[in-house]
Design a protein around this motif. Sequence first.
Motif, PDB file in Angstrom:
ATOM      1  N   ASN A  21       6.971  -4.749  -5.531  1.00  0.00           N
ATOM      2  CA  ASN A  21       7.732  -5.681  -4.694  1.00  0.00           C
ATOM      3  C   ASN A  21       8.888  -5.000  -3.960  1.00  0.00           C
ATOM      4  OD1 ASN A  21       6.137  -7.940  -5.103  1.00  0.00           O
ATOM      5  ND2 ASN A  21       7.287  -8.575  -6.917  1.00  0.00           N
ATOM      6  N   LYS A  22       9.518  -4.032  -4.595  1.00  0.00           N
ATOM      7  CA  LYS A  22      10.610  -3.306  -3.935  1.00  0.00           C
ATOM      8  C   LYS A  22      10.077  -2.517  -2.743  1.00  0.00           C
ATOM      9  CE  LYS A  22      13.494  -2.793  -8.032  1.00  0.00           C
ATOM     10  NZ  LYS A  22      14.074  -1.862  -8.989  1.00  0.00           N
ATOM     11  N   ILE A  23       8.966  -1.812  -2.952  1.00  0.00           N
ATOM     12  CA  ILE A  23       8.367  -1.029  -1.863  1.00  0.00           C
ATOM     13  C   ILE A  23       7.900  -1.951  -0.743  1.00  0.00           C
ATOM     14  CG2 ILE A  23       6.491   0.551  -1.252  1.00  0.00           C
ATOM     15  CD1 ILE A  23       8.633   1.884  -2.975  1.00  0.00           C
ATOM     16  N   LEU A  24       7.260  -3.047  -1.107  1.00  0.00           N
ATOM     17  CA  LEU A  24       6.790  -4.026  -0.121  1.00  0.00           C
ATOM     18  C   LEU A  24       7.944  -4.530   0.744  1.00  0.00           C
ATOM     19  CD1 LEU A  24       4.636  -6.000   1.059  1.00  0.00           C
ATOM     20  CD2 LEU A  24       5.236  -7.539  -0.817  1.00  0.00           C
ATOM     21  N   LYS A  25       9.044  -4.918   0.117  1.00  0.00           N
ATOM     22  CA  LYS A  25      10.204  -5.437   0.861  1.00  0.00           C
ATOM     23  C   LYS A  25      10.793  -4.393   1.803  1.00  0.00           C
ATOM     24  CE  LYS A  25      11.485  -8.953  -2.490  1.00  0.00           C
ATOM     25  NZ  LYS A  25      12.483  -9.404  -3.462  1.00  0.00           N
ATOM     26  N   ILE A  26      10.887  -3.163   1.337  1.00  0.00           N
ATOM     27  CA  ILE A  26      11.428  -2.107   2.189  1.00  0.00           C
ATOM     28  C   ILE A  26      10.513  -1.883   3.391  1.00  0.00           C
ATOM     29  CG2 ILE A  26      11.902   0.377   2.342  1.00  0.00           C
ATOM     30  CD1 ILE A  26      12.809   0.171  -0.648  1.00  0.00           C
ATOM     31  N   CYS A  27       9.232  -1.735   3.142  1.00  0.00           N
ATOM     32  CA  CYS A  27       8.291  -1.486   4.244  1.00  0.00           C
ATOM     33  C   CYS A  27       8.282  -2.628   5.244  1.00  0.00           C
ATOM     34  CB  CYS A  27       6.890  -1.247   3.689  1.00  0.00           C
ATOM     35  SG  CYS A  27       6.684   0.347   2.866  1.00  0.00           S
ATOM     36  N   ARG A  28       8.365  -3.864   4.767  1.00  0.00           N
ATOM     37  CA  ARG A  28       8.332  -5.017   5.676  1.00  0.00           C
ATOM     38  C   ARG A  28       9.588  -5.112   6.539  1.00  0.00           C
ATOM     39  NH1 ARG A  28       6.100 -10.316   2.949  1.00  0.00           N
ATOM     40  NH2 ARG A  28       6.248 -10.996   5.104  1.00  0.00           N
ATOM     41  N   GLN A  29      10.683  -4.458   6.130  1.00  0.00           N
ATOM     42  CA  GLN A  29      11.890  -4.416   6.958  1.00  0.00           C
ATOM     43  C   GLN A  29      11.648  -3.610   8.237  1.00  0.00           C
ATOM     44  OE1 GLN A  29      15.168  -2.753   4.763  1.00  0.00           O
ATOM     45  NE2 GLN A  29      14.998  -4.249   3.123  1.00  0.00           N
ATOM     46  N   PHE A  30      10.718  -2.661   8.172  1.00  0.00           N
ATOM     47  CA  PHE A  30      10.520  -1.722   9.262  1.00  0.00           C
ATOM     48  C   PHE A  30       9.162  -1.819   9.945  1.00  0.00           C
ATOM     49  CE2 PHE A  30      13.569   0.069   6.310  1.00  0.00           C
ATOM     50  CZ  PHE A  30      14.559   0.574   7.142  1.00  0.00           C
ATOM     51  N   LEU A  31       8.133  -2.242   9.201  1.00  0.00           N
ATOM     52  CA  LEU A  31       6.756  -2.173   9.673  1.00  0.00           C
ATOM     53  C   LEU A  31       6.036  -3.497   9.461  1.00  0.00           C
ATOM     54  CD1 LEU A  31       5.989   1.240   7.933  1.00  0.00           C
ATOM     55  CD2 LEU A  31       6.363   0.910  10.387  1.00  0.00           C
ATOM     56  N   ASP A  32       4.878  -3.638  10.064  1.00  0.00           N
ATOM     57  CA  ASP A  32       4.034  -4.810   9.857  1.00  0.00           C
ATOM     58  C   ASP A  32       3.169  -4.587   8.625  1.00  0.00           C
ATOM     59  OD1 ASP A  32       4.893  -6.186  12.148  1.00  0.00           O
ATOM     60  OD2 ASP A  32       3.443  -5.142  13.402  1.00  0.00           O
ATOM     61  N   TRP A  33       3.080  -5.605   7.806  1.00  0.00           N
ATOM     62  CA  TRP A  33       2.229  -5.572   6.621  1.00  0.00           C
ATOM     63  C   TRP A  33       0.837  -5.963   7.051  1.00  0.00           C
ATOM     64  CZ3 TRP A  33       2.078  -9.855   2.425  1.00  0.00           C
ATOM     65  CH2 TRP A  33       1.377  -9.421   1.313  1.00  0.00           C
ATOM     66  N   VAL A  34      -0.118  -5.064   6.974  1.00  0.00           N
ATOM     67  CA  VAL A  34      -1.450  -5.339   7.494  1.00  0.00           C
ATOM     68  C   VAL A  34      -2.490  -5.555   6.401  1.00  0.00           C
ATOM     69  CG1 VAL A  34      -1.090  -4.210   9.708  1.00  0.00           C
ATOM     70  CG2 VAL A  34      -1.983  -2.886   7.791  1.00  0.00           C
ATOM     71  N   GLN A  35      -2.219  -5.057   5.224  1.00  0.00           N
ATOM     72  CA  GLN A  35      -3.145  -5.221   4.111  1.00  0.00           C
ATOM     73  C   GLN A  35      -2.384  -4.844   2.849  1.00  0.00           C
ATOM     74  OE1 GLN A  35      -6.900  -3.530   5.027  1.00  0.00           O
ATOM     75  NE2 GLN A  35      -7.695  -3.727   2.952  1.00  0.00           N
ATOM     76  N   ASN A  36      -2.874  -5.250   1.692  1.00  0.00           N
ATOM     77  CA  ASN A  36      -2.175  -4.899   0.459  1.00  0.00           C
ATOM     78  C   ASN A  36      -1.881  -3.399   0.426  1.00  0.00           C
ATOM     79  OD1 ASN A  36      -2.395  -7.541  -0.310  1.00  0.00           O
ATOM     80  ND2 ASN A  36      -4.111  -7.199  -1.679  1.00  0.00           N
ATOM     81  N   SER A  37      -0.618  -3.065   0.254  1.00  0.00           N
ATOM     82  CA  SER A  37      -0.142  -1.683   0.154  1.00  0.00           C
ATOM     83  C   SER A  37      -0.349  -0.865   1.423  1.00  0.00           C
ATOM     84  CB  SER A  37      -0.796  -0.960  -1.034  1.00  0.00           C
ATOM     85  OG  SER A  37      -0.540  -1.655  -2.226  1.00  0.00           O
ATOM     86  N   VAL A  38      -0.477  -1.527   2.576  1.00  0.00           N
ATOM     87  CA  VAL A  38      -0.651  -0.830   3.849  1.00  0.00           C
ATOM     88  C   VAL A  38       0.271  -1.458   4.900  1.00  0.00           C
ATOM     89  CG1 VAL A  38      -2.258  -0.170   5.678  1.00  0.00           C
ATOM     90  CG2 VAL A  38      -3.069  -0.352   3.315  1.00  0.00           C
ATOM     91  N   HIS A  39       1.040  -0.608   5.582  1.00  0.00           N
ATOM     92  CA  HIS A  39       1.970  -1.054   6.618  1.00  0.00           C
ATOM     93  C   HIS A  39       1.848  -0.138   7.826  1.00  0.00           C
ATOM     94  CE1 HIS A  39       4.242  -3.666   3.814  1.00  0.00           C
ATOM     95  NE2 HIS A  39       3.774  -2.799   2.947  1.00  0.00           N
ATOM     96  N   VAL A  40       2.003  -0.709   9.030  1.00  0.00           N
ATOM     97  CA  VAL A  40       1.947   0.082  10.256  1.00  0.00           C
ATOM     98  C   VAL A  40       2.998  -0.395  11.250  1.00  0.00           C
ATOM     99  CG1 VAL A  40      -0.521   0.605  10.060  1.00  0.00           C
ATOM    100  CG2 VAL A  40       0.209  -1.392  11.339  1.00  0.00           C
ATOM    101  N   GLY A  41       3.331   0.472  12.192  1.00  0.00           N
ATOM    102  CA  GLY A  41       4.247   0.104  13.256  1.00  0.00           C
ATOM    103  C   GLY A  41       4.796   1.323  13.960  1.00  0.00           C
ATOM    104  N   GLU A  42       5.549   1.066  15.016  1.00  0.00           N
ATOM    105  CA  GLU A  42       6.181   2.134  15.784  1.00  0.00           C
ATOM    106  C   GLU A  42       7.655   2.209  15.435  1.00  0.00           C
ATOM    107  OE1 GLU A  42       4.833   3.118  19.917  1.00  0.00           O
ATOM    108  OE2 GLU A  42       4.162   1.028  19.792  1.00  0.00           O
ATOM    109  N   LEU A  43       8.118   3.425  15.154  1.00  0.00           N
ATOM    110  CA  LEU A  43       9.514   3.642  14.781  1.00  0.00           C
ATOM    111  C   LEU A  43      10.072   4.844  15.516  1.00  0.00           C
ATOM    112  CD1 LEU A  43       9.265   3.334  10.881  1.00  0.00           C
ATOM    113  CD2 LEU A  43       9.874   1.540  12.503  1.00  0.00           C
ATOM    114  N   THR A  44      11.367   4.794  15.797  1.00  0.00           N
ATOM    115  CA  THR A  44      12.044   5.977  16.295  1.00  0.00           C
ATOM    116  C   THR A  44      12.220   6.948  15.124  1.00  0.00           C
ATOM    117  OG1 THR A  44      14.244   5.134  15.797  1.00  0.00           O
ATOM    118  CG2 THR A  44      13.348   4.642  18.007  1.00  0.00           C
ATOM    119  N   LYS A  45      12.536   8.180  15.439  1.00  0.00           N
ATOM    120  CA  LYS A  45      12.729   9.181  14.388  1.00  0.00           C
ATOM    121  C   LYS A  45      13.857   8.769  13.440  1.00  0.00           C
ATOM    122  CE  LYS A  45      13.440  14.052  13.530  1.00  0.00           C
ATOM    123  NZ  LYS A  45      13.596  15.397  14.059  1.00  0.00           N
ATOM    124  N   ALA A  46      14.951   8.256  13.984  1.00  0.00           N
ATOM    125  CA  ALA A  46      16.098   7.866  13.161  1.00  0.00           C
ATOM    126  C   ALA A  46      15.741   6.727  12.211  1.00  0.00           C
ATOM    127  CB  ALA A  46      17.266   7.470  14.051  1.00  0.00           C
TER     128      ALA A  46
END
Length: 91
Positions: A17-42
């Motif tokens: 749940n901690k990892i899920l919450k962190i990833c969802r702050q920055f990326l789209d949740w597309v499948q269990n334990s999988v996140h994608v999105g576009e991010l700047t280097k910073a």
Amino acid sequence: MRNYILIVYDVKEKRVNKILKICRQFLDWVQNSVHVGELTKAVFEKLKVKLTKVTNKEEDSIRISKIRTGKMLRLEILGIHKKQVLDNGII
């Protein structure tokens, strides 16, 4: 410059749940334990720092793929898209 990021993880249940919450702050949740999105280097570096703080290097695995642009990625979805499920309030 923005990179297209794909994160796949396998972590102990007590940290999922901690990892899920962190990833969802920055990326789209597309499948269990999988996140994608576009991010700047910073922003990407900020994400990695947060993930590192809650990850146990002896027990967890987080795999990160970077692609220079989402245009190079060709995504094909068979079946329901996780974001559609979330948007409809099913999960």
